[in-house]
Design a protein around this motif. Structure first.
Motif, PDB file in Angstrom:
ATOM      1  N   UNK A 133     -27.459 -37.790  27.361  1.00 23.84           N
ATOM      2  CA  UNK A 133     -28.587 -37.368  26.404  1.00 23.84           C
ATOM      3  C   UNK A 133     -27.542 -36.202  25.413  1.00 23.84           C
ATOM      4  N   UNK A 134     -26.417 -35.800  25.869  1.00 23.96           N
ATOM      5  CA  UNK A 134     -25.775 -34.800  24.562  1.00 23.96           C
ATOM      6  C   UNK A 134     -24.691 -35.665  24.930  1.00 23.96           C
ATOM      7  N   UNK A 135     -24.290 -36.289  24.936  1.00 26.46           N
ATOM      8  CA  UNK A 135     -22.802 -37.745  24.758  1.00 26.46           C
ATOM      9  C   UNK A 135     -22.070 -37.214  25.995  1.00 26.46           C
ATOM     10  N   UNK A 136     -22.643 -36.934  26.947  1.00 26.14           N
ATOM     11  CA  UNK A 136     -21.394 -36.419  28.265  1.00 26.14           C
ATOM     12  C   UNK A 136     -21.818 -37.363  29.037  1.00 26.14           C
ATOM     13  N   UNK A 137     -22.100 -38.473  29.334  1.00 27.94           N
ATOM     14  CA  UNK A 137     -22.380 -39.680  30.441  1.00 27.94           C
ATOM     15  C   UNK A 137     -21.165 -39.685  30.804  1.00 27.94           C
ATOM     16  N   UNK A 138     -20.500 -39.625  31.018  1.00 28.66           N
ATOM     17  CA  UNK A 138     -19.460 -39.508  31.069  1.00 28.66           C
ATOM     18  C   UNK A 138     -18.113 -38.871  31.453  1.00 28.66           C
ATOM     19  N   UNK A 139     -18.570 -37.952  31.666  1.00 32.27           N
ATOM     20  CA  UNK A 139     -18.087 -36.853  32.374  1.00 32.27           C
ATOM     21  C   UNK A 139     -18.871 -35.914  33.121  1.00 32.27           C
ATOM     22  N   UNK A 140     -20.055 -36.258  34.236  1.00 29.69           N
ATOM     23  CA  UNK A 140     -21.114 -36.123  35.182  1.00 29.69           C
ATOM     24  C   UNK A 140     -19.634 -35.407  36.026  1.00 29.69           C
ATOM     25  N   UNK A 141     -18.599 -36.226  36.129  1.00 32.36           N
ATOM     26  CA  UNK A 141     -18.386 -35.144  37.450  1.00 32.36           C
ATOM     27  C   UNK A 141     -16.861 -34.330  37.151  1.00 32.36           C
ATOM     28  N   UNK A 142     -16.764 -33.917  36.183  1.00 30.90           N
ATOM     29  CA  UNK A 142     -15.534 -33.386  35.751  1.00 30.90           C
ATOM     30  C   UNK A 142     -16.301 -31.897  35.902  1.00 30.90           C
ATOM     31  N   UNK A 143     -14.610 -31.135  36.367  1.00 34.95           N
ATOM     32  CA  UNK A 143     -15.435 -29.778  36.733  1.00 34.95           C
ATOM     33  C   UNK A 143     -14.819 -29.073  34.962  1.00 34.95           C
ATOM     34  N   UNK A 158     -26.815 -28.339  28.194  1.00 32.49           N
ATOM     35  CA  UNK A 158     -27.368 -29.122  29.530  1.00 32.49           C
ATOM     36  C   UNK A 158     -27.895 -27.764  30.315  1.00 32.49           C
ATOM     37  N   UNK A 159     -27.200 -26.854  30.868  1.00 33.53           N
ATOM     38  CA  UNK A 159     -27.647 -26.566  31.814  1.00 33.53           C
ATOM     39  C   UNK A 159     -29.022 -25.120  31.091  1.00 33.53           C
ATOM     40  N   UNK A 160     -28.633 -25.153  29.882  1.00 29.56           N
ATOM     41  CA  UNK A 160     -30.290 -24.280  29.717  1.00 29.56           C
ATOM     42  C   UNK A 160     -31.392 -24.950  29.108  1.00 29.56           C
ATOM     43  N   UNK A 161     -31.110 -26.356  29.167  1.00 28.64           N
ATOM     44  CA  UNK A 161     -32.705 -27.150  29.358  1.00 28.64           C
ATOM     45  C   UNK A 161     -32.812 -27.378  30.553  1.00 28.64           C
ATOM     46  N   UNK A 179     -14.926 -25.829  14.068  1.00 31.22           N
ATOM     47  CA  UNK A 179     -15.762 -26.573  12.951  1.00 31.22           C
ATOM     48  C   UNK A 179     -16.807 -27.825  13.353  1.00 31.22           C
ATOM     49  N   UNK A 180     -16.285 -29.086  13.462  1.00 32.63           N
ATOM     50  CA  UNK A 180     -16.439 -30.086  13.953  1.00 32.63           C
ATOM     51  C   UNK A 180     -17.473 -30.104  14.944  1.00 32.63           C
ATOM     52  N   UNK A 181     -16.983 -29.067  16.114  1.00 30.23           N
ATOM     53  CA  UNK A 181     -17.206 -29.163  17.193  1.00 30.23           C
ATOM     54  C   UNK A 181     -18.314 -28.622  17.232  1.00 30.23           C
ATOM     55  N   UNK A 182     -18.429 -27.515  16.803  1.00 32.17           N
ATOM     56  CA  UNK A 182     -19.664 -26.356  16.485  1.00 32.17           C
ATOM     57  C   UNK A 182     -20.292 -27.314  15.893  1.00 32.17           C
ATOM     58  N   UNK A 183     -20.142 -28.177  14.805  1.00 29.59           N
ATOM     59  CA  UNK A 183     -21.351 -28.793  14.234  1.00 29.59           C
ATOM     60  C   UNK A 183     -22.081 -29.591  14.959  1.00 29.59           C
ATOM     61  N   UNK A 184     -21.478 -30.114  15.887  1.00 27.44           N
ATOM     62  CA  UNK A 184     -22.526 -31.250  16.965  1.00 27.44           C
ATOM     63  C   UNK A 184     -23.751 -30.262  17.176  1.00 27.44           C
ATOM     64  N   UNK A 185     -23.553 -28.742  18.160  1.00 28.11           N
ATOM     65  CA  UNK A 185     -23.490 -28.084  18.895  1.00 28.11           C
ATOM     66  C   UNK A 185     -24.947 -27.858  18.122  1.00 28.11           C
ATOM     67  N   UNK A 186     -24.826 -27.325  16.756  1.00 32.66           N
ATOM     68  CA  UNK A 186     -25.832 -27.304  15.902  1.00 32.66           C
ATOM     69  C   UNK A 186     -26.569 -28.432  15.967  1.00 32.66           C
ATOM     70  N   UNK A 187     -26.096 -29.432  15.057  1.00 22.19           N
ATOM     71  CA  UNK A 187     -27.088 -30.467  15.705  1.00 22.19           C
ATOM     72  C   UNK A 187     -27.306 -30.877  16.625  1.00 22.19           C
ATOM     73  N   UNK A 188     -27.330 -30.388  18.297  1.00 22.07           N
ATOM     74  CA  UNK A 188     -27.688 -30.819  19.147  1.00 22.07           C
ATOM     75  C   UNK A 188     -29.019 -30.291  19.830  1.00 22.07           C
ATOM     76  N   UNK A 189     -28.654 -28.766  19.180  1.00 24.78           N
ATOM     77  CA  UNK A 189     -29.387 -27.370  19.245  1.00 24.78           C
ATOM     78  C   UNK A 189     -31.074 -27.331  18.293  1.00 24.78           C
ATOM     79  N   UNK A 190     -30.668 -28.277  17.224  1.00 23.46           N
ATOM     80  CA  UNK A 190     -31.208 -28.625  16.175  1.00 23.46           C
ATOM     81  C   UNK A 190     -32.715 -29.239  16.290  1.00 23.46           C
ATOM     82  N   UNK A 191     -31.848 -30.143  16.767  1.00 22.62           N
ATOM     83  CA  UNK A 191     -32.361 -31.945  17.693  1.00 22.62           C
ATOM     84  C   UNK A 191     -33.852 -31.571  18.128  1.00 22.62           C
ATOM     85  N   UNK A 192     -33.604 -30.111  19.619  1.00 22.03           N
ATOM     86  CA  UNK A 192     -34.072 -30.506  20.216  1.00 22.03           C
ATOM     87  C   UNK A 192     -35.065 -29.106  20.238  1.00 22.03           C
TER      88      UNK A 192
END
Ligand SMILES: Nc1ncnc2c1ncn2[C@@H]1O[C@H](COP(=O)(O)OP(=O)(O)O)[C@@H](O)[C@H]1O
Ligand SMILES: [Mg+2]
Length: 230
Positions: A133-143, A158-161, A179-192
């Protein structure tokens, strides 16, 4: 206290004694935060934001004053009840992500479900779902070190949730992001906050985060300087 208050701080103070000097990191904060509200905490470095989060999250005890979560004075909780609160009711996001380097993304996210007593398979499934749901479906097994900073912060979100907390405490969550990466996080948090009604309290310098919030609490020298509507 009105019925829809989820967090209340009452004359909240935390003083540190350092070489004979008293540092008033937090010095008499009074505020009520409503269920589903999005509050930004803004203030210069050293104004007491992180100290306030530590008090609200039950990570440290105040020198004076009280924190109520859902009307319960958390200083009255025993160790077991406090652990339950920290695990089930509150999700934390930190500036430095604080992921466990040897665990994969999905294992990091599932960890709080282990503490909550959720069966392993169920926890991993849940973690997978949230990561997707946070767009990391392809990164599940990355460290963590195999992920970008923005991806690491999304894993931390995701861990916080993971245990469906009613409250998210985010301490400068975009402070280490561009800036851009920060915006994605803000949008996700705001969405939640908007879609799931999670109460969001975020310390930030980020104007975009501040603008998205319902209220802005300005802090200085451990005190609330002013509160504005977003
Ligand atoms: N463990 C500690 N021991 C002594 N002083 C501390 C401790 N933690 C924070 N402080 C001091 O308390 C004040 C508030 O710190 P902090 O809450 O981290 O501010 P912010 O998060 O707004 O930058 C600062 O002056 C800081 O140096
Ligand atoms: Mg801080």
């Amino acid at each position: 206290m009105s019925f829809d208050t989820i967090i209340e701080m009452e004359d909240l103070a935390r003083h540190y004694e350092m070489g004979g000097v008293t540092i008033k990191a937090l010095d008499g904060v009074d505020i009520e935060i409503g269920r589903g509200e999005y509050v930004s905490i803004v203030g210069p470095s050293g104004s007491g934001k992180t100290t306030l989060f530590n008090m609200v999250g039950g990570l440290d005890r105040p020198t004076r004053g009280r924190v109520y979560i859902d009307g319960v004075d958390i200083s009255k909780l025993d160790a077991y009840e406090l652990a339950w609160l920290r695990c089930r009711k509150i999700g934390y996001i930190f500036q430095t992500f604080n992921l466990i380097p040897v665990l994969t993304a999905v294992e990091n996210v599932a960890l709080p479900t282990v503490f909550a007593g959720v069966p392993r398979n169920e926890g991993l499934k849940k973690a997978e779902k949230i990561l997707t749901s946070v767009g990391l479906g392809e990164r599940l097994h990355h460290r963590p070190l195999e992920l970008s900073a923005g991806q690491q912060q999304r894993v931390a979100m995701a861990r916080a949730m993971a245990n469906d907390p009613a409250i998210i405490l985010a301490d400068e969550p975009t402070g280490n992001l561009d800036l851009n990466t920060g915006m994605e996080i803000i949008d996700l948090l705001h969405g939640l906050n908007k879609t799931q009604g999670m109460t969001l309290v975020a310390a930030t310098h980020d104007l975009k985060m501040i603008k998205a919030s319902d209220r802005i609490v300005w802090m200085r020298d451990g005190k609330i300087e002013k509160i504005e509507r977003g």
